[in-house]
Design a protein around this motif. Structure first.
Motif, PDB file in Angstrom:
ATOM      1  N   UNK A  32       0.853  -1.178   0.000  1.00  0.00           N
ATOM      2  CA  UNK A  32       0.000   0.000   0.000  1.00  0.00           C
ATOM      3  C   UNK A  32       0.889   1.228   0.000  1.00  0.00           C
ATOM      4  N   UNK A  33       0.347   2.328  -0.456  1.00  0.00           N
ATOM      5  CA  UNK A  33       1.082   3.582  -0.483  1.00  0.00           C
ATOM      6  C   UNK A  33       1.315   4.072   0.944  1.00  0.00           C
ATOM      7  N   UNK A 107       4.115  -3.501   8.423  1.00  0.00           N
ATOM      8  CA  UNK A 107       5.500  -3.194   8.081  1.00  0.00           C
ATOM      9  C   UNK A 107       5.546  -1.941   7.232  1.00  0.00           C
ATOM     10  N   UNK A 108       6.443  -1.023   7.592  1.00  0.00           N
ATOM     11  CA  UNK A 108       6.715   0.173   6.804  1.00  0.00           C
ATOM     12  C   UNK A 108       8.056   0.009   6.116  1.00  0.00           C
ATOM     13  N   UNK A 109       8.142   0.464   4.869  1.00  0.00           N
ATOM     14  CA  UNK A 109       9.430   0.628   4.196  1.00  0.00           C
ATOM     15  C   UNK A 109       9.715   2.120   4.232  1.00  0.00           C
ATOM     16  N   UNK A 114      13.258   9.235   6.415  1.00  0.00           N
ATOM     17  CA  UNK A 114      12.155   8.965   7.330  1.00  0.00           C
ATOM     18  C   UNK A 114      10.793   8.910   6.669  1.00  0.00           C
ATOM     19  N   UNK A 115      10.724   9.150   5.356  1.00  0.00           N
ATOM     20  CA  UNK A 115       9.439   9.103   4.654  1.00  0.00           C
ATOM     21  C   UNK A 115       9.014   7.645   4.462  1.00  0.00           C
ATOM     22  N   UNK A 116       7.749   7.364   4.750  1.00  0.00           N
ATOM     23  CA  UNK A 116       7.216   6.018   4.567  1.00  0.00           C
ATOM     24  C   UNK A 116       6.883   5.855   3.092  1.00  0.00           C
ATOM     25  N   UNK A 117       7.602   4.970   2.417  1.00  0.00           N
ATOM     26  CA  UNK A 117       7.429   4.750   0.981  1.00  0.00           C
ATOM     27  C   UNK A 117       6.399   3.682   0.667  1.00  0.00           C
ATOM     28  N   UNK A 118       6.241   2.704   1.570  1.00  0.00           N
ATOM     29  CA  UNK A 118       5.268   1.628   1.372  1.00  0.00           C
ATOM     30  C   UNK A 118       4.891   1.078   2.738  1.00  0.00           C
ATOM     31  N   UNK A 129       7.678  -6.801  -1.445  1.00  0.00           N
ATOM     32  CA  UNK A 129       8.715  -6.226  -0.582  1.00  0.00           C
ATOM     33  C   UNK A 129       9.973  -5.933  -1.380  1.00  0.00           C
ATOM     34  N   UNK A 130      10.321  -6.844  -2.283  1.00  0.00           N
ATOM     35  CA  UNK A 130      11.467  -6.599  -3.176  1.00  0.00           C
ATOM     36  C   UNK A 130      11.267  -5.339  -4.012  1.00  0.00           C
ATOM     37  N   UNK A 131      10.066  -5.183  -4.578  1.00  0.00           N
ATOM     38  CA  UNK A 131       9.760  -3.997  -5.395  1.00  0.00           C
ATOM     39  C   UNK A 131       9.824  -2.727  -4.565  1.00  0.00           C
ATOM     40  N   UNK A 132       9.315  -2.776  -3.339  1.00  0.00           N
ATOM     41  CA  UNK A 132       9.334  -1.596  -2.481  1.00  0.00           C
ATOM     42  C   UNK A 132      10.760  -1.204  -2.119  1.00  0.00           C
ATOM     43  N   UNK A 133      11.607  -2.181  -1.834  1.00  0.00           N
ATOM     44  CA  UNK A 133      13.000  -1.868  -1.505  1.00  0.00           C
ATOM     45  C   UNK A 133      13.764  -1.384  -2.726  1.00  0.00           C
ATOM     46  N   UNK A 134      13.437  -1.923  -3.890  1.00  0.00           N
ATOM     47  CA  UNK A 134      14.097  -1.483  -5.116  1.00  0.00           C
ATOM     48  C   UNK A 134      13.746  -0.026  -5.442  1.00  0.00           C
TER      49      UNK A 134
END
Length: 136
Positions: A32-33, A107-109, A114-118, A129-134
């Motif tokens: 999620x965003x 879980x926040x990425x 400090x901005x929450x990306x996902x 999770x791989x896509x969010x970290x990439x």
């Protein structure tokens, strides 16, 4: 009330409950965003990772949290610029309202600023999770 009508109502409730359960199961673990949330590292009494931080919100009674902890620890150990932080909402219930955490595990990425990306509700899907970290 006739027995046929009562049986029909009971069957309709079972179908409705099954549909809601399947829908929630399909949405569990999806990306999620992050919205406009910013994670404050002082809330976890730790520093953020140089590229990304995986912030896991859990509770003492959470049954799926150990599984998520192992997964996120594995990601953090495989990447030296990614860090895993765990926040126990049992001891910090104020953070659940601040970060809009409605279930555990969540879980926040978080990027280095400090901005929450996902965000993920439940057990994150590995590919998401791989896509969010990439993307960080």
């Amino acid at each position: 009330m006739s027995p046929a009508l009562a049986l029909g109502i009971a069957a309709a409730l079972v179908v409705l409950a099954a549909a809601v359960g399947v829908t929630l199961r399909l949405l569990d673990g999806r990306r999620h965003n992050g919205g406009h949330l910013r994670f404050d590292p002082a809330d976890a009494a730790a520093d953020l990772g140089s590229r990304a931080t995986l912030v896991q919100f859990s509770t003492e009674m959470c049954t799926r949290c150990p599984q998520v902890r192992r997964m996120l620890t594995g990601y953090a150990s495989a990447n030296e610029d990614v860090r895993h932080l765990e926040v126990d909402l049992t001891h910090r219930p104020d953070l659940s309202a601040r970060y809009k955490v409605m279930q555990t595990p969540t879980t926040f990425v978080v990027d280095a600023s400090g901005a929450v990306r996902a965000r993920f509700h439940g057990v994150p899907h590995r590919h998401a999770l791989d896509e969010a970290l990439t993307s960080v």
